[in-house]
Structure formats: C-alpha cells, structure tokens
Design a protein around this motif. Structure first.
Motif, PDB file in Angstrom:
ATOM      1  N   TYR A  59       1.285  -1.616  -0.567  1.00 50.00           N
ATOM      2  CA  TYR A  59       0.089  -0.111  -0.172  1.00 50.00           C
ATOM      3  C   TYR A  59       1.265   1.579   0.001  1.00 50.00           C
ATOM      4  CZ  TYR A  59      -3.878  -3.259   1.743  1.00 50.00           C
ATOM      5  OH  TYR A  59      -5.009  -3.900   1.394  1.00 50.00           O
ATOM      6  N   ASN A  60       1.872   1.247   1.072  1.00 45.39           N
ATOM      7  CA  ASN A  60       2.472   2.972   1.198  1.00 45.39           C
ATOM      8  C   ASN A  60       3.174   3.139  -0.114  1.00 45.39           C
ATOM      9  OD1 ASN A  60       1.528   2.942   3.955  1.00 45.39           O
ATOM     10  ND2 ASN A  60       3.024   1.616   4.901  1.00 45.39           N
ATOM     11  N   LEU A  61       3.764   1.690  -0.659  1.00 45.91           N
ATOM     12  CA  LEU A  61       4.939   2.658  -2.289  1.00 45.91           C
ATOM     13  C   LEU A  61       4.031   2.563  -3.214  1.00 45.91           C
ATOM     14  CD1 LEU A  61       7.853   2.221  -2.809  1.00 45.91           C
ATOM     15  CD2 LEU A  61       7.656  -0.452  -3.489  1.00 45.91           C
ATOM     16  N   ALA A  62       2.617   1.906  -3.566  1.00 47.19           N
ATOM     17  CA  ALA A  62       2.313   1.608  -4.090  1.00 47.19           C
ATOM     18  C   ALA A  62       1.444   3.529  -4.299  1.00 47.19           C
ATOM     19  CB  ALA A  62       1.038   1.435  -4.916  1.00 47.19           C
ATOM     20  N   LEU A  63       1.192   3.428  -3.022  1.00 47.26           N
ATOM     21  CA  LEU A  63       0.118   5.154  -2.733  1.00 47.26           C
ATOM     22  C   LEU A  63       1.225   6.061  -3.183  1.00 47.26           C
ATOM     23  CD1 LEU A  63      -2.560   6.419  -2.285  1.00 47.26           C
ATOM     24  CD2 LEU A  63      -1.216   6.733   0.097  1.00 47.26           C
ATOM     25  N   VAL A  64       2.210   6.443  -1.903  1.00 45.74           N
ATOM     26  CA  VAL A  64       3.231   7.132  -2.274  1.00 45.74           C
ATOM     27  C   VAL A  64       3.504   7.901  -3.851  1.00 45.74           C
ATOM     28  CG1 VAL A  64       5.602   7.747  -1.825  1.00 45.74           C
ATOM     29  CG2 VAL A  64       3.689   7.256   0.101  1.00 45.74           C
ATOM     30  N   GLY A  65       4.304   6.724  -5.141  1.00 41.21           N
ATOM     31  CA  GLY A  65       4.949   6.408  -6.391  1.00 41.21           C
ATOM     32  C   GLY A  65       3.441   7.329  -6.789  1.00 41.21           C
ATOM     33  N   LEU A  66       2.629   6.935  -6.805  1.00 44.70           N
ATOM     34  CA  LEU A  66       1.566   7.861  -7.667  1.00 44.70           C
ATOM     35  C   LEU A  66       0.643   8.878  -7.401  1.00 44.70           C
ATOM     36  CD1 LEU A  66      -0.675   4.063  -7.483  1.00 44.70           C
ATOM     37  CD2 LEU A  66       0.082   4.921  -9.718  1.00 44.70           C
ATOM     38  N   LEU A  67       1.136   9.240  -6.013  1.00 49.62           N
ATOM     39  CA  LEU A  67       1.100  10.894  -5.922  1.00 49.62           C
ATOM     40  C   LEU A  67       2.511  11.444  -6.376  1.00 49.62           C
ATOM     41  CD1 LEU A  67      -0.121  10.480  -1.710  1.00 49.62           C
ATOM     42  CD2 LEU A  67      -1.333  10.953  -3.708  1.00 49.62           C
ATOM     43  N   ILE A  68       3.391  11.054  -6.405  1.00 46.88           N
ATOM     44  CA  ILE A  68       3.943  11.462  -7.284  1.00 46.88           C
ATOM     45  C   ILE A  68       3.939  11.521  -8.214  1.00 46.88           C
ATOM     46  CG2 ILE A  68       6.735  11.462  -7.697  1.00 46.88           C
ATOM     47  CD1 ILE A  68       7.397   9.906  -5.282  1.00 46.88           C
ATOM     48  N   ALA A  69       3.789  10.779  -9.183  1.00 48.07           N
ATOM     49  CA  ALA A  69       3.195  11.078 -10.302  1.00 48.07           C
ATOM     50  C   ALA A  69       2.125  12.155 -10.439  1.00 48.07           C
ATOM     51  CB  ALA A  69       2.601   9.895 -10.700  1.00 48.07           C
TER      52      ALA A  69
END
Length: 326
Positions: free
Chosen positions: A287-297
C-alpha cells in the motif's frame, strides 16, 4: 503572481488529498491483502498468527480508519515502510525516481529537440515529398508498440552487432573515474532512451506541424510576408511563438509520465525505475509504496501544467495570470 501561485498551491493540496484517498481505497478494495500473500508463502502459518499480523499491520481496521492513520503520519513526513522491500518508502523511491528521471527525462528533451524543429520544417513545406516522408515516419512511430521496438533494437544492437548491453543499469565500482562511469551509464541508457524518444517523437512532431500550419494561415502572417519579412523571421519570430501555446499543453501532460515511469520500456530493458516499481507494488499489495509512487506521478502532472501556464504567460504577452484564474 502571488495570488495565482497561492490559488494553484491550494488546488495542488486538494488534488493530492483526493487522489490519495481514491488510490488508497482502490488498492484496499483489491482482493487479498499482504497477510494472504504471507500465508501462501508459508503454509505453516496458523489463523492465529495471521490475525496477530493483521493487528500489527493495522489491516484488521476499517479501510477509512487505515487511510486516516496513514494520512496523519504522512503529514508529519512519515510515509511508512515498504512491505516488499522492508525499507522506508522514501529510501525505496529515491534511487528509482532518479533512474526514471535520467531515462525518461533525457528521452523527453531529446524528442522535443528533434520534434519541434522537424514540425516547423515540415509545416513550411506542406504536401511536399519531405512532408509525406516525415508524416510516414511519425505515423510509424505512433503506431509501433514500444515492446516491439525495444525487441528490434535489442536484437540489432545487442544480439547481432554486440555494440550495446541488452538491458540493466551500470553498476559502478569504487574508484571508477568519472569519465569511465559516465561512459558506462551512457552505454546502458542508449537503447531505452532511443526507444522512449522514438515513441514520443511522432506525437510531438505531428502536434507541432498542425499548430504551425494553423498559425501560418492567419492574417498577421500574410501581413508580415507582405511587408518583406524573411521566411525565417516569419516562421520563428511570428508563427512559432503563437503555435507553441497548444503544444505546451501536450508537453505538460507528458511531463507527469516521466515520474510515473515507462512501464513497458523499463520492463523490456530491466531498468529499475518508477513504472516497474509501482506496478510491482500494486501486485504485492504494498500500500505505502504504491500510494506514494502514484502521488509523485500526480504531483508531477500538476506541476507540469503549472509550468506550462507560466511558460505560456512568458511567451505570449496577450495572456495574463489573472485570466488563467478564470
């Protein structure tokens, strides 16, 4: 200027908050959870162990409560740990974000540097043989699947000729000089950069050509030619500046894709970037990794649109920041 930037800052914060909630809910609603993956990997794990792990990770709580807990920690700069990497999320994202910026950033500016002059040149010679050839090349680039283009380049330059590595990223040893390190990085980056640049080149060239042809039909262009302005001055001094406005919007939308990564290209060339990482994090229910990655995009896309607005105001005196607020 300050009022405009303050308004856009509020929009960015609201958009990121909404995006984080939507992405968190979507990932949370996926079938299974990280504990299910642990159970499948360890058949000896009992139901009591699974329940205890769900309590430790907070997965036993309602989805909205879990999101609020994550958002509270994110506000103080704690984005949590990546379950699949057993490291802090920012420690995992940092190197991959840098790899993506190096790869997609070089490809992006390379494509722009070729596409804009090519679009201007073909627009000045519509329906000529050169125009038809460039259009054919553009349509081929737009229609070619990235994975197939990557396979062709790997087969030719890595397998047949043996000039370049087929994939991966340069691993630099301690004591390597800067010139040798740069040379190794360039060798590994050539094929993926060329693949991404060719995929983008056709689109940017077509947009630039269409915008230039539309502007060259305007009355003020004919007036400039009637006054004796040279063709170079007409193209660059009058038409290009006005034709650049719609192209900037397209480039701004492409800017966000740099930080989400090019999944297919990164996978084909085993390039450890953002796209491949986000995809794997979603599959692993990280969850944490996917969420932060998508927020950066998401943030990169918003920032790209903001930069496009500022650039438009800079190149076109008819546009003001107050009009962008309306």
């Amino acid at each position: 200027m300050s009022r405009y930037l303050a308004s856009r800052a509020v929009e960015i914060v609201v958009t990121l908050a909404i995006m984080s909630l939507v992405v968190y809910l979507l990932i949370g609603l996926m079938p299974g959870d990280p504990i299910d993956l642990m159970i499948s990997g360890d058949p000896k794990m009992t139901s009591a162990d699974a329940a205890r792990l769900r309590a430790v990770y907070g997965i036993d709580k309602p989805l909205l409560d879990r999101y609020l807990a994550w958002a509270h920690q994110a506000l103080i700069g704690n984005f949590g740990y990546s379950r699949s990497f057993n490291q802090p999320v920012l420690a995992v994202l940092g190197p991959r974000l840098l790899n993506t910026v190096e790869l997609a950033g070089i490809a992006f500016f390379l494509a722009i540097g070729i596409a804009l002059p090519l679009g201007i040149w073909t627009a000045a010679r519509p329906h000529s043989r050169a125009d038809y050839l460039v259009n054919l090349f553009c349509f081929a680039g737009i229609s070619t699947p990235p994975f197939w283009l990557a396979l062709l380049l790997i087969t030719l330059f890595a397998v047949t000729l043996g000039w370049l590595p087929a994939g991966g990223i340069a691993e630099l040893r301690a004591g390597t000089g800067w010139a040798a390190a740069l040379g190794q990085k360039v060798r590994f980056a050539i094929l993926p950069v060329v693949t991404l640049a060719l995929v983008q080149l056709g689109t940017y060239t077509r947009f630039m050509r269409s915008a230039m042809i539309e502007v060259l039909r305007q009355d003020y262009v004919r007036t400039a030619r009637a006054k004796g302005a040279s063709e170079r001055r007409v193209l660059l001094g009058h038409a290009f500046v006005n034709a650049l406005a719609p192209v900037l919007t397209v480039l701004a939308l492409s800017f966000g894709a740099l930080f989400s990564g090019a999944l297919i290209t990164e996978t084909m060339f085993a390039w450890p970037g953002m796209g491949k990482m986000i995809y794997q994090a979603i599959l692993d229910n990280d969850y944490n990794l996917a969420l932060v990655g998508l927020l950066i995009a998401t943030f990169a896309t918003i920032a790209g649109n903001l930069l496009a607005d500022l650039a438009l105001v800079w190149i076109d005196p008819r546009v003001s920041l107050s009009s962008r607020l309306q």
